[in-house]
Design an enzyme around this catalytic site. Structure first.
Site, PDB file in Angstrom:
ATOM      1  N   LYS A  41       0.829  -1.196   0.000  1.00 25.71           N
ATOM      2  CA  LYS A  41       0.000   0.000   0.000  1.00 25.71           C
ATOM      3  C   LYS A  41       0.867   1.251   0.000  1.00 25.71           C
ATOM      4  O   LYS A  41       0.396   2.341  -0.266  1.00 25.71           O
ATOM      5  CB  LYS A  41      -0.867   0.026   1.271  1.00 25.71           C
ATOM      6  CG  LYS A  41      -1.798  -1.146   1.414  1.00 25.71           C
ATOM      7  CD  LYS A  41      -2.435  -1.109   2.842  1.00 25.71           C
ATOM      8  CE  LYS A  41      -3.250  -2.356   3.084  1.00 25.71           C
ATOM      9  NZ  LYS A  41      -3.586  -2.498   4.511  1.00 25.71           N
ATOM     10  N   GLU A  97       7.570   1.764  -6.164  1.00 24.21           N
ATOM     11  CA  GLU A  97       7.664   1.258  -4.789  1.00 24.21           C
ATOM     12  C   GLU A  97       7.889   2.426  -3.836  1.00 24.21           C
ATOM     13  O   GLU A  97       8.393   3.476  -4.236  1.00 24.21           O
ATOM     14  CB  GLU A  97       8.817   0.232  -4.741  1.00 24.21           C
ATOM     15  CG  GLU A  97       9.188  -0.313  -3.395  1.00 24.21           C
ATOM     16  CD  GLU A  97       8.099  -1.119  -2.699  1.00 24.21           C
ATOM     17  OE1 GLU A  97       6.978  -0.592  -2.538  1.00 24.21           O
ATOM     18  OE2 GLU A  97       8.367  -2.262  -2.276  1.00 24.21           O
ATOM     19  N   ASP A  98       7.509   2.246  -2.579  1.00 20.47           N
ATOM     20  CA  ASP A  98       7.698   3.314  -1.593  1.00 20.47           C
ATOM     21  C   ASP A  98       9.154   3.427  -1.144  1.00 20.47           C
ATOM     22  O   ASP A  98       9.740   4.496  -1.151  1.00 20.47           O
ATOM     23  CB  ASP A  98       6.768   3.133  -0.379  1.00 20.47           C
ATOM     24  CG  ASP A  98       6.868   1.757   0.275  1.00 20.47           C
ATOM     25  OD1 ASP A  98       7.648   0.893  -0.199  1.00 20.47           O
ATOM     26  OD2 ASP A  98       6.155   1.530   1.263  1.00 20.47           O
ATOM     27  N   ASP A 101      14.522  -1.265   1.156  1.00 22.09           N
ATOM     28  CA  ASP A 101      15.220  -1.481   2.422  1.00 22.09           C
ATOM     29  C   ASP A 101      16.230  -2.620   2.187  1.00 22.09           C
ATOM     30  O   ASP A 101      17.297  -2.378   1.644  1.00 22.09           O
ATOM     31  CB  ASP A 101      14.155  -1.816   3.475  1.00 22.09           C
ATOM     32  CG  ASP A 101      14.699  -1.882   4.881  1.00 22.09           C
ATOM     33  OD1 ASP A 101      15.680  -1.191   5.177  1.00 22.09           O
ATOM     34  OD2 ASP A 101      14.138  -2.625   5.710  1.00 22.09           O
ATOM     35  N   PHE A 150      13.710   4.538  10.578  1.00 20.40           N
ATOM     36  CA  PHE A 150      12.371   4.094  10.211  1.00 20.40           C
ATOM     37  C   PHE A 150      11.500   5.319   9.935  1.00 20.40           C
ATOM     38  O   PHE A 150      11.340   6.185  10.783  1.00 20.40           O
ATOM     39  CB  PHE A 150      11.752   3.232  11.317  1.00 20.40           C
ATOM     40  CG  PHE A 150      10.533   2.519  10.835  1.00 20.40           C
ATOM     41  CD1 PHE A 150      10.646   1.326  10.127  1.00 20.40           C
ATOM     42  CD2 PHE A 150       9.259   3.049  11.032  1.00 20.40           C
ATOM     43  CE1 PHE A 150       9.520   0.675   9.639  1.00 20.40           C
ATOM     44  CE2 PHE A 150       8.129   2.406  10.549  1.00 20.40           C
ATOM     45  CZ  PHE A 150       8.257   1.222   9.852  1.00 20.40           C
ATOM     46  N   VAL A 151      10.961   5.391   8.739  1.00 28.28           N
ATOM     47  CA  VAL A 151      10.189   6.567   8.345  1.00 28.28           C
ATOM     48  C   VAL A 151       8.717   6.227   8.084  1.00 28.28           C
ATOM     49  O   VAL A 151       8.383   5.084   7.763  1.00 28.28           O
ATOM     50  CB  VAL A 151      10.790   7.241   7.081  1.00 28.28           C
ATOM     51  CG1 VAL A 151      12.114   7.907   7.410  1.00 28.28           C
ATOM     52  CG2 VAL A 151      10.963   6.239   5.945  1.00 28.28           C
ATOM     53  N   ASP A 157       3.839   3.458   6.423  1.00 26.17           N
ATOM     54  CA  ASP A 157       3.126   3.284   7.695  1.00 26.17           C
ATOM     55  C   ASP A 157       4.004   2.774   8.826  1.00 26.17           C
ATOM     56  O   ASP A 157       5.089   2.235   8.606  1.00 26.17           O
ATOM     57  CB  ASP A 157       1.992   2.269   7.511  1.00 26.17           C
ATOM     58  CG  ASP A 157       2.529   0.849   7.398  1.00 26.17           C
ATOM     59  OD1 ASP A 157       3.363   0.610   6.505  1.00 26.17           O
ATOM     60  OD2 ASP A 157       2.144  -0.010   8.211  1.00 26.17           O
ATOM     61  N   ARG A 163      -0.034   6.809   7.091  1.00 30.76           N
ATOM     62  CA  ARG A 163       0.108   6.811   5.632  1.00 30.76           C
ATOM     63  C   ARG A 163      -0.370   8.120   5.005  1.00 30.76           C
ATOM     64  O   ARG A 163       0.066   8.510   3.935  1.00 30.76           O
ATOM     65  CB  ARG A 163      -0.708   5.662   5.013  1.00 30.76           C
ATOM     66  CG  ARG A 163      -0.176   4.279   5.317  1.00 30.76           C
ATOM     67  CD  ARG A 163      -0.851   3.265   4.411  1.00 30.76           C
ATOM     68  NE  ARG A 163      -0.714   1.895   4.866  1.00 30.76           N
ATOM     69  CZ  ARG A 163       0.340   1.106   4.607  1.00 30.76           C
ATOM     70  NH1 ARG A 163       1.348   1.577   3.911  1.00 30.76           N
ATOM     71  NH2 ARG A 163       0.374  -0.129   5.048  1.00 30.76           N
TER      72      ARG A 163
HETATM   73  P1  IMP Z   1      12.523  -4.726   1.839  1.00 35.81           P
HETATM   74  O1  IMP Z   1      11.883  -5.925   1.243  1.00 35.81           O
HETATM   75  O2  IMP Z   1      13.363  -5.062   3.032  1.00 35.81           O
HETATM   76  O3  IMP Z   1      13.275  -3.876   0.848  1.00 35.81           O
HETATM   77  O4  IMP Z   1      11.385  -3.858   2.487  1.00 35.81           O
HETATM   78  C1  IMP Z   1      10.591  -3.128   1.772  1.00 35.81           C
HETATM   79  C2  IMP Z   1       9.284  -2.897   2.474  1.00 35.81           C
HETATM   80  O5  IMP Z   1       9.414  -2.778   3.902  1.00 35.81           O
HETATM   81  C3  IMP Z   1       8.760  -1.584   1.985  1.00 35.81           C
HETATM   82  O6  IMP Z   1       7.967  -1.765   0.847  1.00 35.81           O
HETATM   83  C4  IMP Z   1       8.007  -1.063   3.189  1.00 35.81           C
HETATM   84  O7  IMP Z   1       6.676  -1.531   3.132  1.00 35.81           O
HETATM   85  C5  IMP Z   1       8.700  -1.661   4.378  1.00 35.81           C
HETATM   86  N1  IMP Z   1       9.640  -0.690   4.986  1.00 35.81           N
HETATM   87  C6  IMP Z   1      10.985  -0.720   4.957  1.00 35.81           C
HETATM   88  N2  IMP Z   1      11.520   0.322   5.592  1.00 35.81           N
HETATM   89  C7  IMP Z   1      10.479   1.063   6.028  1.00 35.81           C
HETATM   90  C8  IMP Z   1      10.382   2.294   6.772  1.00 35.81           C
HETATM   91  O8  IMP Z   1      11.367   2.949   7.157  1.00 35.81           O
HETATM   92  N3  IMP Z   1       9.129   2.727   7.037  1.00 35.81           N
HETATM   93  C9  IMP Z   1       8.008   2.069   6.634  1.00 35.81           C
HETATM   94  N4  IMP Z   1       8.054   0.929   5.940  1.00 35.81           N
HETATM   95  C10 IMP Z   1       9.283   0.415   5.647  1.00 35.81           C
HETATM   96 MG    MG Z   2       5.912  -1.416   0.673  1.00 31.66          MG
END
Ligand code: IMP
Ligand code: MG
Length: 176
Positions: A41, A97-98, A101, A150-151, A157, A163
């Site tokens: 989302k 993508e948002d 990470d 963490f943002v 969210d 959000r």
């Molecule tokens: P990844 O698979 O570890 O790259 O994580 C990606 C997903 O984790 C993102 O699409 C977010 O939904 C969530 N995420 C990672 N870091 C943050 C953050 O700082 N705030 C909120 N959601 C996060």
């Molecule tokens: Mg996400």
């Protein structure tokens, strides 16, 4: 203790960057139709705002992934929870993508989309935390690189909250 959100990236900074990215995207897609795949989302706000700045015909699709982590499995297993609903073969796709990470979510989504044979596939992320990367994935367009914090806000969210904030901020715990 109460949660307080400290601004990290303002609404003005986001708007300015969204416009810059939109221009770069339009240049690369050369006026062709762009199929925007919004990763739910977290990228809802970014997808909507970016789409309004694209000077090109667009279509929308939506995909959702979730990551299962538990104490015994350290390598987060990402599954597609909701798939796109139309045939994208031969289309020019932009995955939005948002935040990147560890990179696992985006990698899973991109590999999944590739199996559907788009003509062109580009990746756009609002935020990038390069220090946290575990798997190798690179976006073609990045809004902002941030440190390992963490943002929330602008789609992102914390336990499904925040959000709707128009800016990106950091969650801080403070005394009442
Ligand atoms: P990844 O698979 O570890 O790259 O994580 C990606 C997903 O984790 C993102 O699409 C977010 O939904 C969530 N995420 C990672 N870091 C943050 C953050 O700082 N705030 C909120 N959601 C996060
Ligand atoms: Mg996400």
């Amino acid at each position: 203790m109460i949660e307080k959100i400290e601004s990290l990236i303002t609404e003005e900074q986001i708007n300015k960057r969204v416009l810059e990215i939109a221009k770069n995207i339009c240049k690369d897609f050369k006026g062709k139709e762009i199929l925007l795949i919004c990763v739910l989302k977290g990228s809802i706000m970014f997808t909507v705002d970016l789409s309004k700045r694209l000077d090109a015909p667009t279509e929308f699709e939506f995909i959702e992934a979730s990551s299962y982590n538990n104490n015994t499995i350290s390598n987060g297993n990402v599954v597609i929870k909701r798939d796109i609903a139309t045939n994208i073969e031969g289309k020019n796709v932009l995955v939005i993508e948002d935040i990147i990470d560890t990179g696992r979510t985006l990698k899973k989504i991109v590999e999944h989309i590739k199996t559907k044979n788009p003509a062109m596939l580009k990746i756009c992320a609002l935020l990038d935390k390069p220090d946290r990367r575990i798997v190798d994935i690179k976006a073609d367009y990045i809004g902002f690189e941030i440190e390992d914090v963490f943002v929330v806000g602008y789609g992102l969210d914390h336990a499904q909250k925040y959000r709707n904030l128009p800016f990106v901020g950091i969650v801080k715990m403070e005394d009442n």
